[in-house]
Design a protein around this motif. Structure first.
Motif, PDB file in Angstrom:
ATOM      1  N   GLY A 109       0.811  -1.214   0.000  1.00  0.00           N
ATOM      2  CA  GLY A 109       0.000   0.000   0.000  1.00  0.00           C
ATOM      3  C   GLY A 109       0.844   1.264   0.000  1.00  0.00           C
ATOM      4  N   ILE A 110       1.952   1.233   0.744  1.00  0.00           N
ATOM      5  CA  ILE A 110       2.836   2.407   0.794  1.00  0.00           C
ATOM      6  C   ILE A 110       3.485   2.646  -0.561  1.00  0.00           C
ATOM      7  CG2 ILE A 110       4.954   3.336   1.813  1.00  0.00           C
ATOM      8  CD1 ILE A 110       4.226   1.880   4.402  1.00  0.00           C
ATOM      9  N   LEU A 111       3.999   1.585  -1.181  1.00  0.00           N
ATOM     10  CA  LEU A 111       4.658   1.731  -2.484  1.00  0.00           C
ATOM     11  C   LEU A 111       3.678   2.177  -3.559  1.00  0.00           C
ATOM     12  CD1 LEU A 111       7.053  -1.345  -2.380  1.00  0.00           C
ATOM     13  CD2 LEU A 111       7.682   1.078  -2.246  1.00  0.00           C
ATOM     14  N   GLU A 112       2.435   1.727  -3.443  1.00  0.00           N
ATOM     15  CA  GLU A 112       1.429   2.147  -4.419  1.00  0.00           C
ATOM     16  C   GLU A 112       1.084   3.624  -4.243  1.00  0.00           C
ATOM     17  OE1 GLU A 112      -1.600  -0.803  -3.924  1.00  0.00           O
ATOM     18  OE2 GLU A 112      -0.420  -2.330  -4.978  1.00  0.00           O
ATOM     19  N   GLU A 113       1.063   4.109  -2.993  1.00  0.00           N
ATOM     20  CA  GLU A 113       0.820   5.546  -2.778  1.00  0.00           C
ATOM     21  C   GLU A 113       1.986   6.385  -3.293  1.00  0.00           C
ATOM     22  OE1 GLU A 113      -2.246   5.779   1.024  1.00  0.00           O
ATOM     23  OE2 GLU A 113      -0.208   6.554   1.233  1.00  0.00           O
ATOM     24  N   LEU A 114       3.197   5.856  -3.200  1.00  0.00           N
ATOM     25  CA  LEU A 114       4.366   6.560  -3.737  1.00  0.00           C
ATOM     26  C   LEU A 114       4.432   6.469  -5.270  1.00  0.00           C
ATOM     27  CD1 LEU A 114       7.094   5.491  -1.143  1.00  0.00           C
ATOM     28  CD2 LEU A 114       6.132   7.791  -1.439  1.00  0.00           C
ATOM     29  N   LYS A 115       3.620   5.577  -5.823  1.00  0.00           N
ATOM     30  CA  LYS A 115       3.540   5.378  -7.275  1.00  0.00           C
ATOM     31  C   LYS A 115       4.912   5.024  -7.872  1.00  0.00           C
ATOM     32  CE  LYS A 115      -0.575   8.242  -7.774  1.00  0.00           C
ATOM     33  NZ  LYS A 115      -1.212   9.435  -8.374  1.00  0.00           N
ATOM     34  N   LEU A 116       5.545   4.074  -7.209  1.00  0.00           N
ATOM     35  CA  LEU A 116       6.815   3.546  -7.705  1.00  0.00           C
ATOM     36  C   LEU A 116       6.586   2.151  -8.270  1.00  0.00           C
ATOM     37  CD1 LEU A 116       9.184   4.588  -4.779  1.00  0.00           C
ATOM     38  CD2 LEU A 116       9.216   5.517  -7.109  1.00  0.00           C
ATOM     39  N   PRO A 117       7.186   1.819  -9.407  1.00  0.00           N
ATOM     40  CA  PRO A 117       7.063   0.449  -9.921  1.00  0.00           C
ATOM     41  C   PRO A 117       7.829  -0.503  -9.003  1.00  0.00           C
ATOM     42  CG  PRO A 117       8.620   1.717 -11.240  1.00  0.00           C
ATOM     43  CD  PRO A 117       8.004   2.673 -10.272  1.00  0.00           C
ATOM     44  N   TYR A 118       7.185  -1.609  -8.612  1.00  0.00           N
ATOM     45  CA  TYR A 118       7.824  -2.516  -7.664  1.00  0.00           C
ATOM     46  C   TYR A 118       7.427  -3.958  -7.956  1.00  0.00           C
ATOM     47  CZ  TYR A 118       3.367  -3.104  -5.171  1.00  0.00           C
ATOM     48  OH  TYR A 118       2.073  -3.420  -4.844  1.00  0.00           O
ATOM     49  N   ARG A 119       8.179  -4.862  -7.361  1.00  0.00           N
ATOM     50  CA  ARG A 119       7.838  -6.276  -7.420  1.00  0.00           C
ATOM     51  C   ARG A 119       8.135  -6.908  -6.069  1.00  0.00           C
ATOM     52  NH1 ARG A 119      12.615  -9.273 -11.028  1.00  0.00           N
ATOM     53  NH2 ARG A 119      14.367  -8.746  -9.639  1.00  0.00           N
ATOM     54  N   ILE A 120       7.525  -8.077  -5.839  1.00  0.00           N
ATOM     55  CA  ILE A 120       7.726  -8.828  -4.597  1.00  0.00           C
ATOM     56  C   ILE A 120       8.336 -10.176  -4.944  1.00  0.00           C
ATOM     57  CG2 ILE A 120       6.632  -9.772  -2.524  1.00  0.00           C
ATOM     58  CD1 ILE A 120       4.320  -7.825  -2.964  1.00  0.00           C
ATOM     59  N   LEU A 121       9.381 -10.546  -4.223  1.00  0.00           N
ATOM     60  CA  LEU A 121      10.055 -11.826  -4.418  1.00  0.00           C
ATOM     61  C   LEU A 121       9.908 -12.684  -3.174  1.00  0.00           C
ATOM     62  CD1 LEU A 121      13.457 -10.517  -5.869  1.00  0.00           C
ATOM     63  CD2 LEU A 121      11.448 -11.248  -7.162  1.00  0.00           C
ATOM     64  N   ARG A 122       9.612 -13.954  -3.382  1.00  0.00           N
ATOM     65  CA  ARG A 122       9.731 -14.922  -2.289  1.00  0.00           C
ATOM     66  C   ARG A 122      11.150 -15.468  -2.358  1.00  0.00           C
ATOM     67  NH1 ARG A 122       5.973 -18.488  -3.531  1.00  0.00           N
ATOM     68  NH2 ARG A 122       4.325 -17.783  -2.123  1.00  0.00           N
ATOM     69  N   LEU A 123      11.927 -15.228  -1.299  1.00  0.00           N
ATOM     70  CA  LEU A 123      13.331 -15.602  -1.345  1.00  0.00           C
ATOM     71  C   LEU A 123      13.508 -17.111  -1.321  1.00  0.00           C
ATOM     72  CD1 LEU A 123      15.234 -13.023   0.900  1.00  0.00           C
ATOM     73  CD2 LEU A 123      14.417 -12.838  -1.461  1.00  0.00           C
ATOM     74  N   CYS A 124      14.463 -17.573  -2.117  1.00  0.00           N
ATOM     75  CA  CYS A 124      14.795 -19.001  -2.118  1.00  0.00           C
ATOM     76  C   CYS A 124      15.551 -19.338  -0.836  1.00  0.00           C
ATOM     77  CB  CYS A 124      15.623 -19.364  -3.350  1.00  0.00           C
ATOM     78  SG  CYS A 124      17.316 -18.716  -3.320  1.00  0.00           S
ATOM     79  N   ALA A 125      15.681 -20.611  -0.556  1.00  0.00           N
ATOM     80  CA  ALA A 125      16.297 -21.054   0.695  1.00  0.00           C
ATOM     81  C   ALA A 125      17.730 -20.553   0.832  1.00  0.00           C
ATOM     82  CB  ALA A 125      16.271 -22.577   0.778  1.00  0.00           C
ATOM     83  N   GLY A 126      18.468 -20.531  -0.280  1.00  0.00           N
ATOM     84  CA  GLY A 126      19.857 -20.113  -0.226  1.00  0.00           C
ATOM     85  C   GLY A 126      20.045 -18.626   0.001  1.00  0.00           C
ATOM     86  N   ASP A 127      18.991 -17.838  -0.199  1.00  0.00           N
ATOM     87  CA  ASP A 127      19.082 -16.388  -0.044  1.00  0.00           C
ATOM     88  C   ASP A 127      18.319 -15.891   1.183  1.00  0.00           C
ATOM     89  OD1 ASP A 127      20.180 -13.982  -1.033  1.00  0.00           O
ATOM     90  OD2 ASP A 127      18.289 -13.427  -1.984  1.00  0.00           O
ATOM     91  N   THR A 128      17.677 -16.813   1.904  1.00  0.00           N
ATOM     92  CA  THR A 128      16.923 -16.460   3.106  1.00  0.00           C
ATOM     93  C   THR A 128      17.879 -16.294   4.281  1.00  0.00           C
ATOM     94  OG1 THR A 128      14.982 -17.657   2.314  1.00  0.00           O
ATOM     95  CG2 THR A 128      15.075 -17.206   4.668  1.00  0.00           C
ATOM     96  N   SER A 129      17.651 -15.267   5.094  1.00  0.00           N
ATOM     97  CA  SER A 129      18.572 -14.975   6.195  1.00  0.00           C
ATOM     98  C   SER A 129      18.594 -16.110   7.226  1.00  0.00           C
ATOM     99  CB  SER A 129      18.181 -13.666   6.881  1.00  0.00           C
ATOM    100  OG  SER A 129      17.001 -13.836   7.649  1.00  0.00           O
ATOM    101  N   PHE A 130      19.639 -16.106   8.031  1.00  0.00           N
ATOM    102  CA  PHE A 130      19.914 -17.156   9.009  1.00  0.00           C
ATOM    103  C   PHE A 130      18.708 -17.437   9.921  1.00  0.00           C
ATOM    104  CE2 PHE A 130      21.628 -18.670  13.072  1.00  0.00           C
ATOM    105  CZ  PHE A 130      22.504 -19.675  12.673  1.00  0.00           C
ATOM    106  N   ALA A 131      18.042 -16.368  10.377  1.00  0.00           N
ATOM    107  CA  ALA A 131      16.988 -16.532  11.384  1.00  0.00           C
ATOM    108  C   ALA A 131      15.591 -16.678  10.802  1.00  0.00           C
ATOM    109  CB  ALA A 131      17.009 -15.343  12.351  1.00  0.00           C
ATOM    110  N   SER A 132      15.418 -16.391   9.517  1.00  0.00           N
ATOM    111  CA  SER A 132      14.079 -16.350   8.924  1.00  0.00           C
ATOM    112  C   SER A 132      13.597 -17.716   8.455  1.00  0.00           C
ATOM    113  CB  SER A 132      14.072 -15.375   7.746  1.00  0.00           C
ATOM    114  OG  SER A 132      12.819 -15.390   7.099  1.00  0.00           O
TER     115      SER A 132
END
Length: 422
Positions: free
Chosen positions: A310-333
């Motif tokens: 919602g925030i990015l849409e109000e700023l009217k910036l082009p964006y995308r969302i990625l689901r991180l793969c296991a190798g790129d996911t942080s240690f605690a997540s």
């Protein structure tokens, strides 16, 4: 930190899920189980020894009362032996517990079942994209050139004062930065998050609690004389509010937000992708943090993702969302979604937010529990997200909103900046 009973009861699942992170955890998991068995066995021996010592002490007292002094003195020698035995067992127990803790600190969180396989950011899964990429005028420039042209960010001055990665914001650049912070905080508090002003340094226990310590990659700034650490994110002080806390189930969910500067050594970072605001040692960020009931944490994660959308849409910036793969996911997540804004002038995606569910991983380290409906203590789930990190948002605004005569300000920010353009 993973719970030992969970590891013991789900050994095969833990090993299989950690393999998605490209970790062969079989030996490590076996060592944890062996040490835990040794710890439990030593604890049982210690409990039995203490119980026997207490029993004999009572018997000695009764013998003295009965006038059986000789028999009482004979038993006193036995209590001395038991005290020595309990001292030895206590030392063994402490050593085993410390070794077990060190092993557990080496094991990352188990990825959620929805996390895709993969080794690096190239394997992340795009799950959403929105916004129109603007068509810029001929001669459009990247943000570091715009910052110099309009005298709003001075990278050379920051380098003079401190070093590379510590920019100085000036005039309308400083006001735009302040406007973004206020706007983000207002959006977060309107969504029900309570605002906190948090310390910018934390102690070792706080770093351990959220998983930044032990610092395997050497990315935290350490004030050695006082053994304090400059925060890499408001997640650390914010989540540690709840360290060693037992909440009531009715207290959940809890949501907080806070603005802090963040400090990261970014050791090993180099190349064109780190120019300007793309990668800094000090930057501003507004964070959202949630403490949730385990049955509702993934619903909360979706809510956090939608909030940032919602925030990015109000700023009217082009964006995308990625689901991180296991190798790129942080240690605690257990599961992380990254938000990226498209920089038209650089022709590349810039990460502006990570929204993560840590499940019980941080709560176990923090000893963050709640009393459930049965009156038993249960580990809560913790989540956090950038809402938002400022440098690349600012870069995206400067680059995507540039015109031949200046830089337009997103409409939603104009009441905060007090001006429409730079």
């Amino acid at each position: 930190m993973l719970q030992v009973p969970f590891i013991r009861d789900n050994k095969a699942v833990v090993i299989e899920r950690l393999s998605k992170r490209n970790i062969d955890a079989a030996k490590l998991i076996d060592d944890v189980i062996v040490l835990d068995e040794k710890r439990r066995s030593t604890q049982a021996d210690l409990d039995n020894t203490l119980a026997e010592s207490n029993s004999i002490s009572k018997e000695i007292g009764n013998l003295f009362k009965s006038g059986k002094v000789e028999e009482a003195n004979a038993l006193k020698a036995k209590t001395g032996e038991l005290k020595e035995a309990s001292k030895t067992l206590t030392e063994q127990l402490n050593t085993t517990a410390e070794s077990l803790q060190e092993l557990l600190f080496q094991i990352p969180n188990v990825p959620h079942e929805s996390v895709p396989d993969g080794n690096s950011e190239e394997d992340n899964e795009e799950v959403f994209k929105a916004g129109e990429v603007p068509s810029l005028h001929e001669g459009a420039q990247p943000h570091w050139e715009l910052a110099k042209k309009y005298d709003i960010i001075d990278f050379e001055l920051g380098n003079k004062i401190t070093g590379a990665g510590f920019p100085v914001y000036k005039g309308k650049g400083a006001r735009l930065q302040r406007a973004l912070i206020a706007y983000f905080l207002d959006k977060n508090t309107a969504a029900g998050y309570t605002e906190y002003q948090l310390p910018h340094l934390v102690n070792e226990a706080s770093g351990i609690g959220t998983g930044q310590l032990p610092d395997k990659e050497g990315q935290m700034y350490h004030v050695t004389e006082d053994n304090l650490y400059l925060i890499p994110t408001a997640e650390v002080p914010g989540t540690n509010i709840f360290r060693n806390t037992v909440l009531n189930e009715a207290d959940l969910p809890i949501g907080i937000t806070g603005y802090t500067p963040c400090f990261r050594r970014e050791a090993g970072s180099y190349g064109a992708h780190v120019r300007g605001l793309n990668r800094l040692h000090q930057f501003d960020k507004v964070e959202i943090i949630r403490v949730e009931h385990p049955t509702k944490s993934y619903e909360a994660l979706d809510s956090m993702v939608n909030h940032v959308k919602g925030i990015l849409e109000e700023l009217k910036l082009p964006y995308r969302i990625l689901r991180l793969c296991a190798g790129d996911t942080s240690f605690a997540s257990a599961l992380t979604y990254d938000f990226e804004v498209f920089s038209t002038a650089q022709d590349r995606w810039l990460e502006v937010s990570s929204v993560s569910n840590f499940e019980t991983f941080q709560a176990n380290r923090l000893k963050l529990r709640f009393k459930n409906a049965n009156g038993k203590n249960e580990l809560a789930h913790t989540l956090n997200g950038s809402s938002l990190a400022l440098p690349r948002i600012l870069a995206g605004i400067l680059e995507n909103y540039q015109t031949e005569t200046g830089i337009d300000i997103p409409e939603v920010l104009r009441s905060y900046t007090g001006f429409d353009s730079i």
